[in-house]
Structure formats: structure tokens, C-alpha cells
Design a protein around this motif. Sequence first.
Motif, PDB file in Angstrom:
ATOM      1  N   LEU A 536       0.821  -1.209   0.000  1.00  0.00           N
ATOM      2  CA  LEU A 536       0.000   0.000   0.000  1.00  0.00           C
ATOM      3  C   LEU A 536       0.856   1.261   0.000  1.00  0.00           C
ATOM      4  CD1 LEU A 536      -2.633  -1.193   2.626  1.00  0.00           C
ATOM      5  CD2 LEU A 536      -2.932  -1.066   0.145  1.00  0.00           C
ATOM      6  N   PHE A 537       0.497   2.191  -0.870  1.00  0.00           N
ATOM      7  CA  PHE A 537       1.197   3.466  -0.994  1.00  0.00           C
ATOM      8  C   PHE A 537       0.221   4.617  -0.735  1.00  0.00           C
ATOM      9  CE2 PHE A 537       3.595   0.458  -3.481  1.00  0.00           C
ATOM     10  CZ  PHE A 537       4.929   0.818  -3.304  1.00  0.00           C
ATOM     11  N   THR A 538       0.774   5.783  -0.398  1.00  0.00           N
ATOM     12  CA  THR A 538      -0.054   6.967  -0.186  1.00  0.00           C
ATOM     13  C   THR A 538      -0.005   7.929  -1.367  1.00  0.00           C
ATOM     14  OG1 THR A 538       1.750   8.127   0.938  1.00  0.00           O
ATOM     15  CG2 THR A 538       0.240   6.842   2.318  1.00  0.00           C
ATOM     16  N   ALA A 539       0.893   7.703  -2.323  1.00  0.00           N
ATOM     17  CA  ALA A 539       1.007   8.589  -3.489  1.00  0.00           C
ATOM     18  C   ALA A 539       1.405   7.769  -4.710  1.00  0.00           C
ATOM     19  CB  ALA A 539       2.027   9.691  -3.236  1.00  0.00           C
ATOM     20  N   LYS A 540       0.793   8.067  -5.836  1.00  0.00           N
ATOM     21  CA  LYS A 540       1.094   7.323  -7.059  1.00  0.00           C
ATOM     22  C   LYS A 540       2.531   7.562  -7.523  1.00  0.00           C
ATOM     23  CE  LYS A 540      -0.791   6.005 -11.530  1.00  0.00           C
ATOM     24  NZ  LYS A 540       0.528   5.747 -12.102  1.00  0.00           N
ATOM     25  N   SER A 541       3.028   8.779  -7.356  1.00  0.00           N
ATOM     26  CA  SER A 541       4.393   9.072  -7.789  1.00  0.00           C
ATOM     27  C   SER A 541       5.399   8.206  -7.035  1.00  0.00           C
ATOM     28  CB  SER A 541       4.714  10.558  -7.581  1.00  0.00           C
ATOM     29  OG  SER A 541       4.543  10.919  -6.213  1.00  0.00           O
ATOM     30  N   THR A 542       5.171   8.029  -5.739  1.00  0.00           N
ATOM     31  CA  THR A 542       6.045   7.154  -4.947  1.00  0.00           C
ATOM     32  C   THR A 542       5.930   5.710  -5.409  1.00  0.00           C
ATOM     33  OG1 THR A 542       5.838   8.594  -3.017  1.00  0.00           O
ATOM     34  CG2 THR A 542       6.568   6.341  -2.616  1.00  0.00           C
ATOM     35  N   MET A 543       4.701   5.259  -5.612  1.00  0.00           N
ATOM     36  CA  MET A 543       4.474   3.887  -6.056  1.00  0.00           C
ATOM     37  C   MET A 543       5.189   3.617  -7.385  1.00  0.00           C
ATOM     38  SD  MET A 543       0.825   1.938  -6.691  1.00  0.00           S
ATOM     39  CE  MET A 543       0.380   2.961  -8.102  1.00  0.00           C
ATOM     40  N   LEU A 560      -0.012  -3.355 -10.954  1.00  0.00           N
ATOM     41  CA  LEU A 560       0.213  -1.957 -10.583  1.00  0.00           C
ATOM     42  C   LEU A 560      -1.050  -1.139 -10.820  1.00  0.00           C
ATOM     43  CD1 LEU A 560       2.521   0.090  -9.739  1.00  0.00           C
ATOM     44  CD2 LEU A 560       2.755   0.551 -12.194  1.00  0.00           C
ATOM     45  N   GLN A 561      -1.552  -0.496  -9.774  1.00  0.00           N
ATOM     46  CA  GLN A 561      -2.753   0.327  -9.918  1.00  0.00           C
ATOM     47  C   GLN A 561      -2.500   1.470 -10.908  1.00  0.00           C
ATOM     48  OE1 GLN A 561      -4.362   1.909  -6.268  1.00  0.00           O
ATOM     49  NE2 GLN A 561      -6.311   2.427  -7.194  1.00  0.00           N
ATOM     50  N   GLY A 562      -3.483   1.693 -11.783  1.00  0.00           N
ATOM     51  CA  GLY A 562      -3.338   2.741 -12.783  1.00  0.00           C
ATOM     52  C   GLY A 562      -2.678   2.276 -14.059  1.00  0.00           C
ATOM     53  N   ASP A 563      -2.279   1.009 -14.097  1.00  0.00           N
ATOM     54  CA  ASP A 563      -1.593   0.470 -15.274  1.00  0.00           C
ATOM     55  C   ASP A 563      -2.544  -0.441 -16.044  1.00  0.00           C
ATOM     56  OD1 ASP A 563       0.309  -0.272 -17.109  1.00  0.00           O
ATOM     57  OD2 ASP A 563       1.253  -1.764 -15.810  1.00  0.00           O
ATOM     58  N   ILE A 586       0.063  -7.074  -5.377  1.00  0.00           N
ATOM     59  CA  ILE A 586      -0.706  -5.883  -5.744  1.00  0.00           C
ATOM     60  C   ILE A 586       0.003  -4.648  -5.200  1.00  0.00           C
ATOM     61  CG2 ILE A 586      -2.838  -4.588  -5.338  1.00  0.00           C
ATOM     62  CD1 ILE A 586      -4.357  -7.209  -5.346  1.00  0.00           C
ATOM     63  N   PHE A 587       0.257  -3.688  -6.068  1.00  0.00           N
ATOM     64  CA  PHE A 587       0.727  -2.359  -5.668  1.00  0.00           C
ATOM     65  C   PHE A 587      -0.478  -1.420  -5.791  1.00  0.00           C
ATOM     66  CE2 PHE A 587       5.590  -1.626  -5.980  1.00  0.00           C
ATOM     67  CZ  PHE A 587       5.841  -2.793  -5.279  1.00  0.00           C
ATOM     68  N   GLY A 588      -0.995  -0.928  -4.650  1.00  0.00           N
ATOM     69  CA  GLY A 588      -2.195  -0.102  -4.691  1.00  0.00           C
ATOM     70  C   GLY A 588      -2.131   1.071  -3.736  1.00  0.00           C
ATOM     71  N   MET A 589      -3.125   1.937  -3.865  1.00  0.00           N
ATOM     72  CA  MET A 589      -3.200   3.133  -3.019  1.00  0.00           C
ATOM     73  C   MET A 589      -4.441   3.065  -2.132  1.00  0.00           C
ATOM     74  SD  MET A 589      -1.759   5.991  -5.695  1.00  0.00           S
ATOM     75  CE  MET A 589      -2.908   5.544  -6.989  1.00  0.00           C
ATOM     76  N   ASP A 590      -5.047   4.219  -1.845  1.00  0.00           N
ATOM     77  CA  ASP A 590      -6.114   4.299  -0.844  1.00  0.00           C
ATOM     78  C   ASP A 590      -7.240   3.299  -1.067  1.00  0.00           C
ATOM     79  OD1 ASP A 590      -4.767   6.277   0.401  1.00  0.00           O
ATOM     80  OD2 ASP A 590      -6.017   7.929  -0.304  1.00  0.00           O
ATOM     81  N   SER A 591      -7.669   3.129  -2.314  1.00  0.00           N
ATOM     82  CA  SER A 591      -8.814   2.263  -2.570  1.00  0.00           C
ATOM     83  C   SER A 591      -8.547   0.813  -2.177  1.00  0.00           C
ATOM     84  CB  SER A 591      -9.216   2.331  -4.049  1.00  0.00           C
ATOM     85  OG  SER A 591      -8.138   1.940  -4.881  1.00  0.00           O
ATOM     86  N   PHE A 592      -7.273   0.422  -2.096  1.00  0.00           N
ATOM     87  CA  PHE A 592      -6.924  -0.937  -1.679  1.00  0.00           C
ATOM     88  C   PHE A 592      -6.716  -1.039  -0.174  1.00  0.00           C
ATOM     89  CE2 PHE A 592      -6.041  -1.356  -6.168  1.00  0.00           C
ATOM     90  CZ  PHE A 592      -6.427  -2.663  -6.436  1.00  0.00           C
ATOM     91  N   ALA A 593      -6.632   0.097   0.502  1.00  0.00           N
ATOM     92  CA  ALA A 593      -6.412   0.090   1.949  1.00  0.00           C
ATOM     93  C   ALA A 593      -7.719  -0.063   2.713  1.00  0.00           C
ATOM     94  CB  ALA A 593      -5.708   1.378   2.380  1.00  0.00           C
ATOM     95  N   ILE A 607       1.953  -4.885   3.269  1.00  0.00           N
ATOM     96  CA  ILE A 607       3.082  -3.971   3.472  1.00  0.00           C
ATOM     97  C   ILE A 607       2.568  -2.540   3.335  1.00  0.00           C
ATOM     98  CG2 ILE A 607       5.363  -3.260   2.664  1.00  0.00           C
ATOM     99  CD1 ILE A 607       5.680  -6.099   1.475  1.00  0.00           C
ATOM    100  N   ILE A 608       2.723  -1.768   4.404  1.00  0.00           N
ATOM    101  CA  ILE A 608       2.307  -0.359   4.414  1.00  0.00           C
ATOM    102  C   ILE A 608       3.580   0.468   4.317  1.00  0.00           C
ATOM    103  CG2 ILE A 608       1.153   1.452   5.757  1.00  0.00           C
ATOM    104  CD1 ILE A 608      -0.392  -0.934   7.139  1.00  0.00           C
ATOM    105  N   THR A 609       3.746   1.147   3.207  1.00  0.00           N
ATOM    106  CA  THR A 609       5.023   1.831   2.973  1.00  0.00           C
ATOM    107  C   THR A 609       5.181   3.099   3.804  1.00  0.00           C
ATOM    108  OG1 THR A 609       4.048   2.959   1.072  1.00  0.00           O
ATOM    109  CG2 THR A 609       5.253   0.910   0.638  1.00  0.00           C
ATOM    110  N   LYS A 610       4.071   3.770   4.098  1.00  0.00           N
ATOM    111  CA  LYS A 610       4.156   5.075   4.764  1.00  0.00           C
ATOM    112  C   LYS A 610       2.898   5.309   5.590  1.00  0.00           C
ATOM    113  CE  LYS A 610       4.675  10.004   3.516  1.00  0.00           C
ATOM    114  NZ  LYS A 610       4.711  10.947   2.351  1.00  0.00           N
ATOM    115  N   LEU A 611       3.027   5.973   6.726  1.00  0.00           N
ATOM    116  CA  LEU A 611       1.855   6.304   7.530  1.00  0.00           C
ATOM    117  C   LEU A 611       0.887   7.136   6.679  1.00  0.00           C
ATOM    118  CD1 LEU A 611       3.391   7.237  11.007  1.00  0.00           C
ATOM    119  CD2 LEU A 611       2.240   5.127  10.341  1.00  0.00           C
ATOM    120  N   PRO A 612      -0.370   6.725   6.629  1.00  0.00           N
ATOM    121  CA  PRO A 612      -1.327   7.391   5.719  1.00  0.00           C
ATOM    122  C   PRO A 612      -1.915   8.688   6.289  1.00  0.00           C
ATOM    123  CG  PRO A 612      -2.390   5.554   6.817  1.00  0.00           C
ATOM    124  CD  PRO A 612      -0.959   5.530   7.280  1.00  0.00           C
TER     125      PRO A 612
END
Length: 693
Positions: A536-543, A560-563, A586-593, A607-612
Motif C-alpha cells: 500500500l502506498f499513499t502517493a502514485k508518484s512514490t508507487m 500496478l494500480q493505474g496500469d 498488488i501495488f495499490g493506493m487508498d482504494s486498496f487500503a 506492506i504499508i510503505t508510509k503512515l497514511p
Amino acid sequence: MLDDLFRRIENSMPGFTLRPQQRAMSQFIADSLRRPAGRKVAIVEAPTGVGKTLGYLTGAIQTALESKKLLIISTATVNLQQQLIRKDLPAFVDCLPEPVKFVQIKGRRRYLCPSKLIQHTDAPEQQLLELSVDERYTQEKRSKQSKSLLEVWQSNRWDGDRDHYDDNIDPQLWHEISTDSEGCIGKQCSQFLSCPYYRLRREMQEAQIAVVNHDLVLSDADLGGGLVLPNPEEAIFVFDEAHKLPQKALDHAAKALDFIQLYQTVELADSVLKKIPETLAMRQHDFGFMLMELRRDLPAVLSLLQQLETLLISDPLVQSLIKGEVSEPRIFWDSPLTQAMLTPCTGLYQHANTIYKHYSLFAKWLKEALENRQIINRVAERILPQIGTVQNTFGYLIDFLNLFLDEDQPDRPPNVRWIARTVTQKQDTLVVHAGPMSAAGFLDRSLWSRAYGVVMTSATLRGMGLFRRFRSDAGLQRFDQQHFLAVASPFDYGNQAVLALPAMQTLPNIQPELWQREVAGILGNIIDPKAATLVLFTAKSTMDEVYRRLPPALSRQILLQGDQRSAREMVAEHIRRVEAGQGSIIFGMDSFAEGVDLPGDLCTHVIITKLPFPVFTRPIEQARQEWILKQGGQPFISLSLPAVSIRLIQACGRLLRKETDSGRITILDRRLLTKAYGKQLLEHLPDYRLDLQ
């Protein structure tokens, strides 16, 4: 009664085992709905695994049946509605000692208006000659699709529900062949008996349970209640996924002034006005003065809108918006721009009230004339939807102006005003917005003070272990602690899951680029390519950057979300891979959290990459921060920490979905250990077995 009902469920549902937490939730709801009028409110946090659907159904059904109130179950997501309709409710009603019917209700605009569809297909082709080549092509496509829709409708191969039609329907066409309450002549319509909306209304009158979404409840409440759903006094509401309710209510409470829409509506209103003398000839002695006023008011509205546009375009802040230098800038009560807008807005308010009042009366007279057979159905079916559009648009404009013209007071949170720019292929227009800083008053006034009974539940309602923020945002301040319950989880967190905090050299908020590199390196070491992993990521650019740095052998396994694939398609492919014995990531953002359900082997490592942490960029969010500061508070403690606490619990909750699940959670953000607030967040997570590396 509850024990008897649970015995029936145990005997009817294979594999069902009553959990103490589920029993406690059910009893709490049943007891709450027996309280005196105005106090029948229960707010329950029920973690994953409790079985909250059966918890609230068993707790509320007896009161609903005894009091003859409709039990309205409202959800935030389509997936949960489908689960209720297709699985949970059929199984539940089979366990009841008496027959109970349930129905799914959607907004009126989700259903076909057969009368408008017939009118659309009968429209004269000569109109196309007045259009440009592109417009003619588009219109011909819509005409072809409308004829196809009419054919499948009349042959009973489609029930008129937009969501049940196999192919996409052109949005503009759908707007033209659906309707709202103001544009409908009801029983007088030639298509009344076959109308899918009224068919649904007849089903609802016979049902004891209705499944809806939050937007429908809030829209109905915003219009005073009783339009699509029963009046709140005649219903018991259950809000599942209730944590989403305050934000959705805030979206409904805010209004906007859209110049393009208003110009088009004034043109439509003028067109309708020309038809009124002939259509309502039997009322010619009643509307002479009305016509005179409207012939004055409609041009006045155009003039005032042009004044407002001139004021906006000449303002430096708006010029920056048009150039793309700022996004959604706020305008303040005491600013020169707002003060300059007050006079034309006040005039607009006066004219809008007159227009709304007169067109409402036209609609009333039309319906009376139909009942008295003074006009034929075909005439009313053509003009009433147009009158309804005028009513709706000017009623909405009045709501906006009430918010915009409400002067700021030092002792209460002010309304928020801001400007946005809407750009489409055909138009570029400014939109002025106004809304309350909180939807608490709207919710209390429209629902909690009126409803026969209310149940709110979610897996995450508390932030930092407290209901404080949800209580404030949802307008529940007058309800004391006896209305709130936090049910314990049935999971044995310490034995089912490990929470790992790897030793990291960088922090995401201080060295973001180095942290991204470190995250990529750690992921390459901790992801098992043969297992099912959710990252899980908090930003697409980071992902995207982390994905780019991964070894090709690993990145090839990543969805990859968005791909290319949608979130639903990603989940389906992930399940296919795992069930085929392959690994999947799965690499995803908020909708997957939140809301993603991958039980058992479908997800063994989260895996939570960063505090949301929430990013407060919207005008209303910024205004709330400023108001808290003005009152001597701390936005970080009042807003950010409760929000990140809830989000973190939701993200961790993707791992354990059943009592037999197990696995690992890894968080790649050392602030949980190095910051005081991080340790607080850690304390309010479930009691996972810690692995500090």
C-alpha cells in the motif's frame, strides 16, 4: 427473542457460529431502539470478523416489524449492497418466523422514464439540420441508441434500471430519458403502470427492509425527506460503513453556482414561458401578473450573472485560477471580491425566489389540469419535465445563495466559499462554491432529530481509541456514551499476525528520495514471490518510482494500480493467480487500503510503505484547520492524528479477514517508533505480535 432468532440462524446457516461480540452488538442495538423517542440511536464499532451484518439485522428487525417502520440499510459501496441483496438478506429472512420482503432502492435518476424515452425517439429529424456536423453525428448516435433502448424495453428484455443494462448508455441521452420528481406527472402518465420507478415504489410499500446507499439517503434528506424514501419518522436507518457518512454529507451540504447551467436553464425557462398561455389556457385569469414578473425576472437573472462573471474575471485571484497558477482558491467574507459580489447575489436571490415560486405553481396547475382532464397527457408529459428542470435549478441556486450570503459571525464556524474552474471539450467555465465547514448540523437536523431510530456501524469509527472525532463530524454531540459501543475483535491478533517494523535509515518526510530507494531495496528482500502480497502506498508518484527500481523478476509479478487494469480487474487477476498456485503482488493506493476483501491465502502479507496521513488541500478542510487554530486548538491532534489512526487500522485490517487467517504486516515508516505520536498510533493498533528489527 434474540436468542430464539440466533438459534434459528444456527439451524439454517451451515457453518454459522454465534460470537459473543456479535451477540453483544445485537443486544446493544435492540436495547437502544427501545429508548424514548429522539434517543433511539446506537453507534457501534465492530471490527472485521464480528459479523456486523447479522449483528445489526438481528438487533433491529424486531423493532422494525413491531413498530411497522421500514428498516433502511444504507451502505457506501456497491459491493456491500450487492452482498446484502444477493447473499446476506436472502439467508437472513429465511430464518425469520414470519415472511419479510426486501428491496433495493436507488436514486430516481437510475431508472428509465418510459414516457421521455418514447418522446425522444419520436423527436422530429428536421432538428438535426440546425446542428453542426459534429453535433449532428452525436445526436444521430443518441437517436440510434434511444431506439435500441426502446426496443429492448418494450420487448421486456430490460427492466429500466441503468445498472442492469449490458452496454454503456450515453450520459447526456440518459439525462434526457430519466427524470426526477418535479418532472413526473405520476399516476396521470400514460406509462405509469409500466414505469420502473413506480414499480419499485409499489415493491417498497410491501417491503419491510430496503437497501440503499448513503448518497440516496442524504439527497432525500437534503430535499426535506419523503421524496424517494419514507419520511425519516417512518424509518429505522442502519448506516453500514458509517465512517464515510460525514464526508458524504459534507459534499451534499455544499452547493455551487454554475454559470453555464444557469444560462441554459434561463433559456429553457423562457421557452417554457412561451408555452404557458396556451397550455394553461384555463388559468389565464390567474397568471397574467406572474407572466409579467417572469418576463422581468428572467432577463434580470441573465444580467446579474453577467455582472458576477465580469467581477470574477477581473479579479487577480481568479485570473491566477484561469492561468492554472492556483487551484480552488478560497474567497473570504471581508475580501473586496466577496463584498462586490454581495449586491448582484442579493438581487439574484430575490429573482430566483420569484422564478422558483411561479414555476412550482405552474407545475401544480398542470397536475391539477391533468386530474381534471383539462389537458391531455401528451402535452403535460412534454412540458412538465422542463418545468421541473427550472424548479430544480433555481431551488438549488437559492440554497447556494443562502450559504454564500450568510455573513460570517465570530462565535460560530463560518461558511466556506471558493472558486473552481471546470474545463471540458466544449466549455471552460467558472463555478462558485459555498458550503458549511461541518455537516454535523445538517445530519442532526435532517436525520438524527427526525428518524424513528438510527444505527451507525463500521469496523473503524474511533480515532486514537476515541469516538470523539466521529461524534463531532457526524453531529452526535447530544448523545452521551451510553449510545456508543466498541465491540472487541474475535481475532487472536497475537497468534494470528506479526507486525514487523524493519530497521530503516531514512524517514519519508525528511529524505523522501533516499527513503524511496530504501523501500525498493527492502521490498526486494521481504516479498515472497510465491505468496500473495498487498503493498500500500499513499502517493502514485512514490508507487511508480519504487516500482521502477525493483528487479525485473519481481516487477513482472506486480499488478500496478493505474496500469491498464481497473481496481476490480486487478483483484480478479490476483485471485486467479493465487488460485492457480502462483504468487501475486498488488501495488495499490487508498482504494486498496479499505474495503478490499482477500481472505485466507489471497493475502498473507500486507506492506504499508508510509503512515497514511491525510493531506488537507480542499477548501473546507483548510477552513476547519484555521477555525481550530482560532479556537486555540491544534489541527494535528484534532484532525490529523485521529484520521491517520483510522486509516492505519483499516490498512492493517486487510490481512485478517477470518478467524482462520494468519500472516504478516510490515510498516516501512520508523516514525511509529521515533515520534511520540507514532508510539500513540502503535498503542491503538490491535495487539499484533511485534517484530522490531
